[in-house]
Design an enzyme around this catalytic site. Structure first.
Site, PDB file in Angstrom:
ATOM      1  CE  LYS A 167      41.985  36.249  29.113  1.00 42.88           C
ATOM      2  NZ  LYS A 167      41.710  37.032  30.052  1.00 42.88           N
ATOM      3  CB  SER A 186      31.294  27.084  28.365  1.00 44.22           C
ATOM      4  OG  SER A 186      30.960  28.364  28.415  1.00 44.22           O
ATOM      5  N   GLY A 196      23.603  22.492  35.176  1.00 43.70           N
ATOM      6  CA  GLY A 196      23.167  21.839  33.538  1.00 43.70           C
ATOM      7  C   GLY A 196      21.952  23.205  33.234  1.00 43.70           C
ATOM      8  CD  GLU A 232      20.354  23.923  38.464  1.00 41.07           C
ATOM      9  OE1 GLU A 232      20.316  25.495  38.637  1.00 41.07           O
ATOM     10  OE2 GLU A 232      21.197  23.059  38.801  1.00 41.07           O
ATOM     11  CG  ASP A 236      40.309  40.076  28.555  1.00 46.10           C
ATOM     12  OD1 ASP A 236      40.448  40.779  30.607  1.00 46.10           O
ATOM     13  OD2 ASP A 236      41.218  39.151  27.472  1.00 46.10           O
ATOM     14  CG  HIS A 274      27.164  29.894  43.911  1.00 51.41           C
ATOM     15  ND1 HIS A 274      26.942  28.567  44.720  1.00 51.41           N
ATOM     16  CD2 HIS A 274      26.526  29.506  42.406  1.00 51.41           C
ATOM     17  CE1 HIS A 274      26.241  27.833  44.222  1.00 51.41           C
ATOM     18  NE2 HIS A 274      25.576  28.164  42.886  1.00 51.41           N
ATOM     19  NE  ARG A 310      21.878  30.278  41.886  1.00 50.14           N
ATOM     20  CZ  ARG A 310      23.443  29.469  40.865  1.00 50.14           C
ATOM     21  NH1 ARG A 310      23.841  30.686  39.623  1.00 50.14           N
ATOM     22  NH2 ARG A 310      23.416  28.669  40.127  1.00 50.14           N
ATOM     23  CG  HIS A 338      28.222  31.785  40.469  1.00 52.58           C
ATOM     24  ND1 HIS A 338      29.604  30.939  39.461  1.00 52.58           N
ATOM     25  CD2 HIS A 338      27.329  31.157  39.292  1.00 52.58           C
ATOM     26  CE1 HIS A 338      29.116  29.666  39.058  1.00 52.58           C
ATOM     27  NE2 HIS A 338      27.578  29.867  39.053  1.00 52.58           N
ATOM     28  NE  ARG A 389      23.752  32.973  36.603  1.00 53.55           N
ATOM     29  CZ  ARG A 389      24.263  31.955  36.635  1.00 53.55           C
ATOM     30  NH1 ARG A 389      24.571  30.662  35.452  1.00 53.55           N
ATOM     31  NH2 ARG A 389      25.024  31.068  38.151  1.00 53.55           N
ATOM     32  CB  SER A 405      24.205  32.159  31.894  1.00 50.18           C
ATOM     33  OG  SER A 405      24.596  30.390  32.678  1.00 50.18           O
TER      34      SER A 405
HETATM   35  C1  LIG Z   1      32.059  27.036  38.104  1.00 49.49           C
HETATM   36  C2  LIG Z   1      30.994  27.666  37.347  1.00 49.49           C
HETATM   37  C3  LIG Z   1      29.661  26.987  37.492  1.00 49.49           C
HETATM   38  C4  LIG Z   1      28.494  27.248  36.253  1.00 49.49           C
HETATM   39  N1  LIG Z   1      27.501  26.543  36.553  1.00 49.49           N
HETATM   40  C5  LIG Z   1      26.700  27.025  35.247  1.00 49.49           C
HETATM   41  C6  LIG Z   1      25.841  25.550  34.920  1.00 49.49           C
HETATM   42  O1  LIG Z   1      25.738  25.007  35.376  1.00 49.49           O
HETATM   43  N2  LIG Z   1      24.398  26.303  34.210  1.00 49.49           N
HETATM   44  C7  LIG Z   1      24.304  27.340  34.117  1.00 49.49           C
HETATM   45  O2  LIG Z   1      23.769  27.859  33.596  1.00 49.49           O
HETATM   46  N3  LIG Z   1      25.376  28.172  33.933  1.00 49.49           N
HETATM   47  C8  LIG Z   1      26.899  28.324  34.817  1.00 49.49           C
HETATM   48  N4  LIG Z   1      28.073  29.363  34.952  1.00 49.49           N
HETATM   49  C9  LIG Z   1      27.665  30.240  34.093  1.00 49.49           C
HETATM   50  C10 LIG Z   1      28.010  29.467  33.010  1.00 49.49           C
HETATM   51  O3  LIG Z   1      28.664  28.479  32.566  1.00 49.49           O
HETATM   52  C11 LIG Z   1      28.765  30.662  31.988  1.00 49.49           C
HETATM   53  O4  LIG Z   1      27.558  31.899  32.551  1.00 49.49           O
HETATM   54  C12 LIG Z   1      28.972  30.136  30.561  1.00 49.49           C
HETATM   55  O5  LIG Z   1      29.238  29.220  30.601  1.00 49.49           O
HETATM   56  C13 LIG Z   1      29.917  31.703  30.282  1.00 49.49           C
HETATM   57  O6  LIG Z   1      30.268  31.329  28.404  1.00 49.49           O
HETATM   58  P1  LIG Z   1      30.569  31.871  27.658  1.00 49.49           P
HETATM   59  O7  LIG Z   1      31.032  31.593  26.531  1.00 49.49           O
HETATM   60  O8  LIG Z   1      30.031  33.506  27.980  1.00 49.49           O
HETATM   61  O9  LIG Z   1      32.560  32.388  28.981  1.00 49.49           O
HETATM   62  P2  LIG Z   1      33.592  31.397  28.397  1.00 49.49           P
HETATM   63  O10 LIG Z   1      33.152  30.088  28.328  1.00 49.49           O
HETATM   64  O11 LIG Z   1      33.982  32.001  30.340  1.00 49.49           O
HETATM   65  O12 LIG Z   1      33.807  31.570  27.776  1.00 49.49           O
HETATM   66  C14 LIG Z   1      34.658  32.696  27.762  1.00 49.49           C
HETATM   67  C15 LIG Z   1      36.299  32.462  26.486  1.00 49.49           C
HETATM   68  O13 LIG Z   1      37.141  33.802  25.662  1.00 49.49           O
HETATM   69  C16 LIG Z   1      38.083  33.212  26.169  1.00 49.49           C
HETATM   70  N5  LIG Z   1      39.078  34.880  26.120  1.00 49.49           N
HETATM   71  C17 LIG Z   1      38.813  35.832  26.848  1.00 49.49           C
HETATM   72  N6  LIG Z   1      39.290  37.401  27.030  1.00 49.49           N
HETATM   73  C18 LIG Z   1      40.048  36.737  25.717  1.00 49.49           C
HETATM   74  C19 LIG Z   1      40.934  37.422  24.938  1.00 49.49           C
HETATM   75  N7  LIG Z   1      40.912  39.263  25.629  1.00 49.49           N
HETATM   76  N8  LIG Z   1      41.139  37.096  23.739  1.00 49.49           N
HETATM   77  C20 LIG Z   1      40.993  36.091  23.528  1.00 49.49           C
HETATM   78  N9  LIG Z   1      40.414  35.114  23.885  1.00 49.49           N
HETATM   79  C21 LIG Z   1      39.752  35.026  25.778  1.00 49.49           C
HETATM   80  C22 LIG Z   1      38.644  32.841  26.816  1.00 49.49           C
HETATM   81  O14 LIG Z   1      39.302  32.032  27.571  1.00 49.49           O
HETATM   82  C23 LIG Z   1      37.359  31.496  27.389  1.00 49.49           C
HETATM   83  O15 LIG Z   1      37.320  30.900  26.163  1.00 49.49           O
HETATM   84  C24 LIG Z   1      28.834  28.071  35.996  1.00 49.49           C
HETATM   85  C25 LIG Z   1      29.944  28.748  36.196  1.00 49.49           C
HETATM   86  C26 LIG Z   1      31.122  28.933  36.831  1.00 49.49           C
HETATM   87  C27 LIG Z   1      32.096  29.339  36.877  1.00 49.49           C
END
Ligand SMILES: Cc1cc2nc3c(=O)[nH]c(=O)nc-3n(C[C@H](O)[C@H](O)[C@H](O)COP(=O)(O)OP(=O)(O)OC[C@H]3O[C@@H](n4cnc5c(N)ncnc54)[C@H](O)[C@@H]3O)c2cc1C
Length: 543
Positions: free
Chosen positions: A36, A44, A50, A114, A209, A230, A276, A337, A372, A377
């Site tokens: 989106k 991510s 890490g 960690e 979503d 967090h 956490r 978080h 978690r 994740s």
């Molecule tokens: C600041 C931060 C630090 C973190 N650090 C760590 C870490 O060090 N190690 C770890 O394991 N985890 C960490 N996490 C958690 C981890 O990053 C996430 O759980 C993981 O990246 C989720 O990946 P995902 O692909 O499921 O979602 P995301 O990476 O959030 O991707 C979701 C995607 O879906 C798209 N999307 C959403 N809704 C729609 C829609 N209606 N239509 C089309 N597209 C849509 C978004 O645009 C995005 O591209 C952290 C999270 C945050 C916020």
């Protein structure tokens, strides 16, 4: 523009889960990757600390399993966790092969400790691990001829076959139109829902979503009350709640209060390295006791060279907001978080709707239980997305339709929707944040229900929930598209708020990321999952 009305598989979301899923699906299938915002946008890319994997000779997957089960407070699905930890090494190898440059020490992959891990097992690329992973995956995706990327395309609704109930595509807001795209399989990889809380480390796209869309189509969702807060997000007026990684405490930073005292040991023998939820609640309680808005994270016990090597991005962001972390502690407070609950899936990522899959933070595989373990994740995204390499599908059978086009010329009043979008996260933070009680939750649910009813009464709803697959809508009035997107996102946020709060009322105990001031104890009779389908809340059998 290439035709985008039909794919073999549609992947929604371009975080680690969606990108890796698209890469794993057999190249003989035509894959549509819908996202989106920009391709690189999502949680991510923001991950710092890490990715966990038991690959060190002093470590074992059994220890990783044990740590994960312990953090999950009795609600992990053991089979799902075993699958996760035993596939860790393979996932890391695959990422390294794709060019992810994890930090190394003497030619070996470097690993840090960690919180709540019994061994150093977190691989990292400085403090921008997520960016390193997403960048490599994106490069691979863009080289693949079977994957077509649709950016700035917003998934609105699932398209279910009326006779079989099977998912056969989605409706999407893209390129000034709402169109229907058919596919033999749809994979939701839409990430978390942190934006439903006023204080969150999540990016703006994290609006839940996938959970909202799947729930509205009748999918079973699970354990939505479990939200990880967090403990340490930057708390500077005007600054976003930038996350100060757990790894900082792993490397030796201290949590101190206004008087400079290490208070975390008052609350738990492991001090700042406890799980956490314990550290978050310790800070929350300490802030209430001392009537202050933030505590501090003091990095000065860590050698300066190590800070510079390990945390360049944290140094950069803190300095941008006026904090010189070599000479002063960083002001921090907890923020929402990670969402442990999600769309119920099995180890093949299949949801309760045939043809619909979910992977990454939007799914509930059972690996995180009620809480978690840090850095699990990203591993879950990769290990579970890999399962889509087993996907075998029949070619799309859906007849291509010749849709009728409705042209939208009018604009609807948007101010009220904007107001709800602003007020909702404050209400959810106050009612379903770190400490919850039934009365406060019930009052907030009443307000959320009135907003949901109001939003569904607005004319936009006919383009979102009532549009049939024979209808395409074209926007000739540019603002109408922006407004519909805001409307759809707000409705998704309202639906997930309702699900989180109602599930928090349902669970009359405290466990993991769900803490009830009126039921502060963990109750063995509640060692069950919360299952939600439509308006029915049920306990699973004993976990
Ligand atoms: C600041 C931060 C630090 C973190 N650090 C760590 C870490 O060090 N190690 C770890 O394991 N985890 C960490 N996490 C958690 C981890 O990053 C996430 O759980 C993981 O990246 C989720 O990946 P995902 O692909 O499921 O979602 P995301 O990476 O959030 O991707 C979701 C995607 O879906 C798209 N999307 C959403 N809704 C729609 C829609 N209606 N239509 C089309 N597209 C849509 C978004 O645009 C995005 O591209 C952290 C999270 C945050 C916020």
């Amino acid at each position: 523009m290439k035709d985008y009305s039909q794919f073999d598989v549609l992947v929604i979301g371009s975080g680690a889960a969606g990108l890796y899923a698209a890469l794993c699906i057999e190249p003989r299938y035509k894959v549509g990757l819908i996202t989106k915002s920009k391709l690189k946008t999502g949680a991510s890319g923001w991950a710092q600390g890490g990715i966990a994997a038991a690959i060190n000779p002093n470590d074992s997957y059994l220890l990783h399993l044990e740590d994960t089960l312990k953090a999950g407070a009795g609600l992990c699905d053991r089979v799902a966790v075993e699958f996760l930890v035993t596939h860790g090494a393979k996932a890391i190898r695959s990422l390294v092969d794709m060019g992810v440059a994890f930090d190394r020490k003497n030619d070996h992959l470097a690993m840090t400790l960690e919180a709540a891990h019994s061994r150093p097992r977190v691989l990292h690329a400085a403090d921008t691990t997520g960016k390193a992973i997403v960048t490599s995956l994106m490069e691979q995706v863009l080289q693949r001829s079977n994957i077509q990327v649709l950016s700035q395309a917003f998934a609105l609704k699932l398209w279910l076959n009326e006779a079989t109930g099977r998912c056969q595509g989605i409706s999407v807001l893209y390129n000034h139109k709402i169109t229907w795209i058919s596919a033999s399989a749809v994979v939701l990889a839409t990430g978390g829902g942190g934006q439903v809380f006023a204080q969150t480390t999540n990016p703006s796209v994290s609006t839940g979503d996938g959970v909202a869309i799947a729930y509205r189509s009748g999918a079973t969702v699970r354990d939505l009350e479990f939200v990880q807060f967090h403990p340490t997000a930057l708390t500077k007026p005007g600054a976003p709640r930038f996350l100060i990684s757990e790894a900082v405490r792993g490397e030796g930073a201290h949590l101190i209060d206004e008087t400079g005292r290490r208070f975390a040991f008052d609350y738990h023998p492991q001090g700042e390295l406890a799980a956490r939820d314990i550290v978050s609640r310790a800070i929350f309680t300490h802030l209430q006791k001392t009537n202050t808005n933030n505590v501090y994270l003091d990095l000065r016990p860590i050698p300066e060279a190590k800070i510079r090597y390990r945390f360049p991005n944290i140094i950069h962001v803190c300095s941008k907001w006026g904090v010189d972390l070599f000479n002063e502690p960083i002001p921090v407070a907890p923020a929402a978080h990670y969402w442990m609950g999600g769309i119920l899936t099995d180890t093949n990522n299949l949801t309760s709707i045939p043809g619909l899959y979910a992977v990454g933070e939007t799914a509930s595989t059972g690996v995180h239980g009620a809480n978690r373990l840090a850095s699990n994740s990203l591993l879950e995204c990769i290990v579970y997305a890999q399962q889509l390499s087993n996907l075998t599908i029949k070619p799309v059978e859906t007849e291509l339709i010749s849709p009728s086009v409705q042209v939208i010329e009018t604009s609807f009043p948007i101010e009220e929707v904007k107001k709800i979008r602003e007020e909702l996260p404050v209400l959810v933070w106050q009612s379903a944040g770190i400490c919850r009680t039934e009365k406060v939750l019930e009052n907030a649910i009443a307000k959320i229900q009135s907003w949901r009813t109001y939003l569904r009464s607005l004319p936009w709803n006919k383009y979102l929930e009532q549009l049939s697959p024979t209808q395409t809508v074209e926007f000739t009035f540019p603002e109408a598209e922006t407004n519909l997107r805001l409307y759809a996102e707000t409705l998704n946020l309202l639906d997930i708020a309702y699900l989180i709060l109602q599930s928090a009322v349902f669970r009359t105990e405290s466990r993991g990321g769900h803490y009830r001031l009126d039921y502060p104890e963990t109750d063995p009779l509640w060692q069950v999952h919360t299952l939600v389908k439509r308006d029915s809340w049920q306990k699973s059998i004993i976990n």
